[in-house]
Design an enzyme around this catalytic site. Sequence first.
Site, PDB file in Angstrom:
ATOM      1  N   GLU A 129       0.849  -1.191   0.000  1.00 44.22           N
ATOM      2  CA  GLU A 129       0.000   0.000   0.000  1.00 44.22           C
ATOM      3  C   GLU A 129       0.883   1.239   0.000  1.00 44.22           C
ATOM      4  O   GLU A 129       2.048   1.162   0.375  1.00 44.22           O
ATOM      5  CB  GLU A 129      -0.889   0.001   1.248  1.00 44.22           C
ATOM      6  CG  GLU A 129      -0.091   0.225   2.530  1.00 44.22           C
ATOM      7  CD  GLU A 129      -0.837  -0.173   3.802  1.00 44.22           C
ATOM      8  OE1 GLU A 129      -1.055  -1.375   3.991  1.00 44.22           O
ATOM      9  OE2 GLU A 129      -1.164   0.741   4.578  1.00 44.22           O
ATOM     10  N   LYS A 131       2.779   4.587   1.058  1.00 43.84           N
ATOM     11  CA  LYS A 131       3.212   5.189   2.326  1.00 43.84           C
ATOM     12  C   LYS A 131       2.872   6.666   2.213  1.00 43.84           C
ATOM     13  O   LYS A 131       3.437   7.389   1.389  1.00 43.84           O
ATOM     14  CB  LYS A 131       4.710   4.992   2.527  1.00 43.84           C
ATOM     15  CG  LYS A 131       5.202   5.564   3.844  1.00 43.84           C
ATOM     16  CD  LYS A 131       6.610   5.098   4.139  1.00 43.84           C
ATOM     17  CE  LYS A 131       7.056   5.463   5.525  1.00 43.84           C
ATOM     18  NZ  LYS A 131       7.097   6.891   5.791  1.00 43.84           N
ATOM     19  N   ASP A 133       2.716  10.518   2.997  1.00 38.91           N
ATOM     20  CA  ASP A 133       3.652  11.458   3.606  1.00 38.91           C
ATOM     21  C   ASP A 133       2.885  12.512   4.397  1.00 38.91           C
ATOM     22  O   ASP A 133       2.630  13.605   3.924  1.00 38.91           O
ATOM     23  CB  ASP A 133       4.488  12.108   2.494  1.00 38.91           C
ATOM     24  CG  ASP A 133       5.729  12.774   3.057  1.00 38.91           C
ATOM     25  OD1 ASP A 133       6.000  12.608   4.264  1.00 38.91           O
ATOM     26  OD2 ASP A 133       6.416  13.458   2.284  1.00 38.91           O
ATOM     27  N   TYR A 241      -4.955   2.975   8.352  1.00 42.89           N
ATOM     28  CA  TYR A 241      -4.206   1.808   7.880  1.00 42.89           C
ATOM     29  C   TYR A 241      -3.721   0.877   8.985  1.00 42.89           C
ATOM     30  O   TYR A 241      -3.054  -0.117   8.723  1.00 42.89           O
ATOM     31  CB  TYR A 241      -3.019   2.230   7.005  1.00 42.89           C
ATOM     32  CG  TYR A 241      -2.082   3.238   7.665  1.00 42.89           C
ATOM     33  CD1 TYR A 241      -1.332   2.894   8.779  1.00 42.89           C
ATOM     34  CD2 TYR A 241      -1.961   4.538   7.158  1.00 42.89           C
ATOM     35  CE1 TYR A 241      -0.493   3.813   9.386  1.00 42.89           C
ATOM     36  CE2 TYR A 241      -1.115   5.465   7.760  1.00 42.89           C
ATOM     37  CZ  TYR A 241      -0.385   5.090   8.884  1.00 42.89           C
ATOM     38  OH  TYR A 241       0.429   5.991   9.481  1.00 42.89           O
ATOM     39  N   LYS A 329      11.105   2.845  -0.127  1.00 46.54           N
ATOM     40  CA  LYS A 329      11.090   4.274  -0.437  1.00 46.54           C
ATOM     41  C   LYS A 329      11.269   4.532  -1.924  1.00 46.54           C
ATOM     42  O   LYS A 329      11.977   3.806  -2.608  1.00 46.54           O
ATOM     43  CB  LYS A 329      12.215   4.972   0.333  1.00 46.54           C
ATOM     44  CG  LYS A 329      12.041   4.964   1.835  1.00 46.54           C
ATOM     45  CD  LYS A 329      10.769   5.683   2.231  1.00 46.54           C
ATOM     46  CE  LYS A 329      10.772   6.161   3.663  1.00 46.54           C
ATOM     47  NZ  LYS A 329      11.701   7.192   3.997  1.00 46.54           N
ATOM     48  N   CYS A 423      42.317  17.638  14.717  1.00 46.78           N
ATOM     49  CA  CYS A 423      40.922  17.936  15.022  1.00 46.78           C
ATOM     50  C   CYS A 423      40.720  19.447  15.046  1.00 46.78           C
ATOM     51  O   CYS A 423      41.422  20.156  15.763  1.00 46.78           O
ATOM     52  CB  CYS A 423      40.562  17.328  16.371  1.00 46.78           C
ATOM     53  SG  CYS A 423      38.960  17.858  16.955  1.00 46.78           S
ATOM     54  N   CYS A 426      39.888  20.626  18.859  1.00 53.32           N
ATOM     55  CA  CYS A 426      40.813  20.598  20.000  1.00 53.32           C
ATOM     56  C   CYS A 426      42.282  20.506  19.590  1.00 53.32           C
ATOM     57  O   CYS A 426      43.162  20.531  20.444  1.00 53.32           O
ATOM     58  CB  CYS A 426      40.470  19.448  20.950  1.00 53.32           C
ATOM     59  SG  CYS A 426      40.831  17.819  20.273  1.00 53.32           S
ATOM     60  N   CYS A 447      39.218  12.090  15.878  1.00 61.84           N
ATOM     61  CA  CYS A 447      39.997  12.910  16.802  1.00 61.84           C
ATOM     62  C   CYS A 447      40.421  12.013  17.961  1.00 61.84           C
ATOM     63  O   CYS A 447      39.614  11.252  18.498  1.00 61.84           O
ATOM     64  CB  CYS A 447      39.105  14.039  17.307  1.00 61.84           C
ATOM     65  SG  CYS A 447      39.679  14.785  18.819  1.00 61.84           S
ATOM     66  N   CYS A 453      38.442  16.882  24.140  1.00 56.36           N
ATOM     67  CA  CYS A 453      37.906  17.536  22.949  1.00 56.36           C
ATOM     68  C   CYS A 453      36.516  18.119  23.247  1.00 56.36           C
ATOM     69  O   CYS A 453      35.574  17.377  23.517  1.00 56.36           O
ATOM     70  CB  CYS A 453      37.813  16.539  21.792  1.00 56.36           C
ATOM     71  SG  CYS A 453      37.102  17.292  20.317  1.00 56.36           S
TER      72      CYS A 453
HETATM   73  S1  IVH Z   1       2.217   1.210   9.199  1.00 54.73           S
HETATM   74  C1  IVH Z   1       3.218  -0.991  12.643  1.00 54.73           C
HETATM   75  N1  IVH Z   1       1.324   2.102   6.908  1.00 54.73           N
HETATM   76  O1  IVH Z   1       5.155   5.877   8.220  1.00 54.73           O
HETATM   77  C2  IVH Z   1       3.505  -0.158  11.498  1.00 54.73           C
HETATM   78  N2  IVH Z   1       2.675   3.555   8.233  1.00 54.73           N
HETATM   79  O2  IVH Z   1       7.883   5.281   8.922  1.00 54.73           O
HETATM   80  C3  IVH Z   1       3.088   1.239  11.711  1.00 54.73           C
HETATM   81  N3  IVH Z   1       2.985   5.770   7.275  1.00 54.73           N
HETATM   82  O3  IVH Z   1       4.804   6.502  11.643  1.00 54.73           O
HETATM   83  C4  IVH Z   1       3.006   2.043  10.510  1.00 54.73           C
HETATM   84  N4  IVH Z   1       1.790   5.456   5.467  1.00 54.73           N
HETATM   85  O4  IVH Z   1       3.278   7.754  10.027  1.00 54.73           O
HETATM   86  C5  IVH Z   1       2.052   2.366   8.002  1.00 54.73           C
HETATM   87  N5  IVH Z   1       0.431   2.807   4.891  1.00 54.73           N
HETATM   88  C6  IVH Z   1       1.146   3.064   5.968  1.00 54.73           C
HETATM   89  C7  IVH Z   1       1.765   4.303   6.174  1.00 54.73           C
HETATM   90  C8  IVH Z   1       2.523   4.508   7.319  1.00 54.73           C
HETATM   91  C9  IVH Z   1       2.523   6.316   6.148  1.00 54.73           C
HETATM   92  C10 IVH Z   1       3.884   6.442   8.229  1.00 54.73           C
HETATM   93  C11 IVH Z   1       3.445   6.422   9.661  1.00 54.73           C
HETATM   94  C12 IVH Z   1       4.599   5.844  10.436  1.00 54.73           C
HETATM   95  C13 IVH Z   1       5.723   6.037   9.488  1.00 54.73           C
HETATM   96  C14 IVH Z   1       6.796   5.012   9.702  1.00 54.73           C
END
Ligand code: IVH
Length: 705
Positions: A129, A131, A133, A241, A329, A423, A426, A447, A453
Amino acid sequence: MSKAPADKPVDALTEEEAVTELERLADEIARHDRAYHEQDKPLISDADYDALRQRNEAIEARFPQHVREDSPTMKVGAAPAEGFAKVRHAVPMLSLGNAFSDEDVAEFVQRAHRYFERDKDLEIVFTAEPKIDGLSASLRYEKGKFVQGATRGDGQEGEDITANLKTIDDIPKSLKGDNIPDVVEVRGEVFMTHEEFQALKARSAAEGGQDYVNPRNTAAGSLRQKDASVTASRNLKFFAYAWGEMSAMPEDTQYGMVQKLGEWGFVINPLMKRVITVEEMLEQYREIETQRATLGYDIDGVVYKVDSLELQRRWGFVARAPRWAIAHKFPAEQATTVLEAIDIQVGRTGALTPVARLKPVTVGGVVVENATLHNEDEIRRKDVRVGDTVTVQRAGDVIPQIVNHIDDGHHAEREEYVFPEVCPACGSPAVREHNEKTGKLDAVRRCTGELVCPAQAVEQLKHFVSRDALDIEGLGNKQIAAFFEDGRIMRPADVFTLAARDARSEKPLAEQEGWGPVSAQKLFDAIEARRKPELDRLIFALGIRHVGETTAALFARTYGTFEAFEAAARNAAQGDDEARAGLLDIDGIGETVVESLLSFFANDRNIQAISDLMAEIEPEPYVVASADESPVAGKTVVFTGSLERMSRSEAKAMAERLGAKVSGSVSAKTDLLVAGPGAGSKLKKARELGVETMDEDGWFDLVGE
Ligand code: IVH
């Protein structure tokens, strides 16, 4: 033409210009204070902000008769945003591990198959699914009614933003349908659509208001408004989610649960899909990536999760993230700009890191001024020189990086960069150690000044109070640097004696620049609240090289109290071989960690610093969540022979979940040996020592799983 007063050096200002300048600076600084404290959205860098304040002070010093009543120097600290009440999450809100390539995804899937390899013919289904933002939020429903909503915070504790969340249309005030469990905690992402973001920007520009950087930051600022009607005007959205506490589970898969959330009235993401093979996962990744530009909201990757909730439970967690999920990502975004300088920063373990100072450039919606160059070999390999045009890339929260230099025809005329061998903080020699394992020079130059330091000392202190360590609110990098400079905090123990010393001080904090009675007291209270730190956080906070969060948690779990941990480490450092073997015996701890631990505890100044610190704090002993009911809590267990009902790593994870320590060898300290077929010397030794032994079935009977 004469310069505008704002550009003139303080010495050159006429009295009349000084008055105009003081007025301008008062306004400007107040505006930045509001942006920083109330909107969580600084408009300028800390350095630029400090420069404004310094200029204001310098003018006041020259023209004391013109100090304004509303001068920034007269204010008792900037007004902190009115705090939201804290909410402790019944079930922690976790983060996710990252995958950056197709190979990383394949590895994740292999790990799953390896972990469950004993379950013959098991087909592991995953979900894929987008992610989102945005910002995660947790929504609590009791008897179907929305009662409380919170931010993620540090994962354990967030802020109560119920009133603001109630303004979001996608968040139902009561759940639809029958058979709704008494307690339901729904988790998901609050975000702002591109359309809404552009509309807000346009409105703001028309009114001469602030500029908004990107939808994510704007959504964050909108959620933390004191006035919920402002939040309401921002038209935020929410995708559900995940979940936290549930008094009953209506479904037994990730997919099923999310569909259920949809039935209860939440908006769920239409791009979620079940997948089995790596190929299917990557196909869904590319599909989502293709749609990315037209979705109308920001996403930064694809999340894969094990679908079966039973398998999720069995696979468990590491530190603060589940093992059974990963975020794949999207590739980093890039831009080109000019490298203006290379500075060297000294980290807490003495590592010299070259930092690129760049002509500001927008990369993926964020202005970048600094980027890491990693180390001297990287600089040589990329052959970047001051003045070059370079490619900068940014991915998620990662520090921006320099990818390469671009040939502009003048590169060869510029001077090659020479990495310093002393360094900069220091003056001690900075060396590259010889790595015995690889037979090569370490990439990092360090260092050798350690405790002399100042840069290392400051970085250690910053680490000590940081979020994943002691987590002292209001004591950030900026404050630590200032307190180190003025001598208020030089060592960890000083943090906890700060308030007492301050009460007797001729220069109390409340009277210092940027502080006031309220903000000083707030800081003292925040410090007081951490006098009983969790043991794993404390061990991590010490900043011992190679002892990260996971390793610190292993030590905490193994030793239970700080005293026991310290005794083991000190004895080993003094040459006690048994103590050393005991450390190495901990599953997950290797030579590198032990060597670094011993060198830390062999240093008298560290011992003194710890003893002074311990006089001030009372760490909480480490208790495993389910330890009360578990028959193996606190026991040391060894698994041997070939196990048939679970893999070795699963056995270990299960025992640890139940509060036991798992060891690789049998000794007088072993409480229980679980032996599968083919067990040999360990079983023999256990019998000789009179250690309780049992087979795998016996283990399952004992723990009742
Ligand atoms: S699951 C147990 N699903 O990503 C797993 N997170 O990097 C909990 N996020 O803090 C997260 N889309 O804010 C999950 N489809 C998705 C997501 C998601 C965005 C964010 C969420 C989490 C962060 C982790």
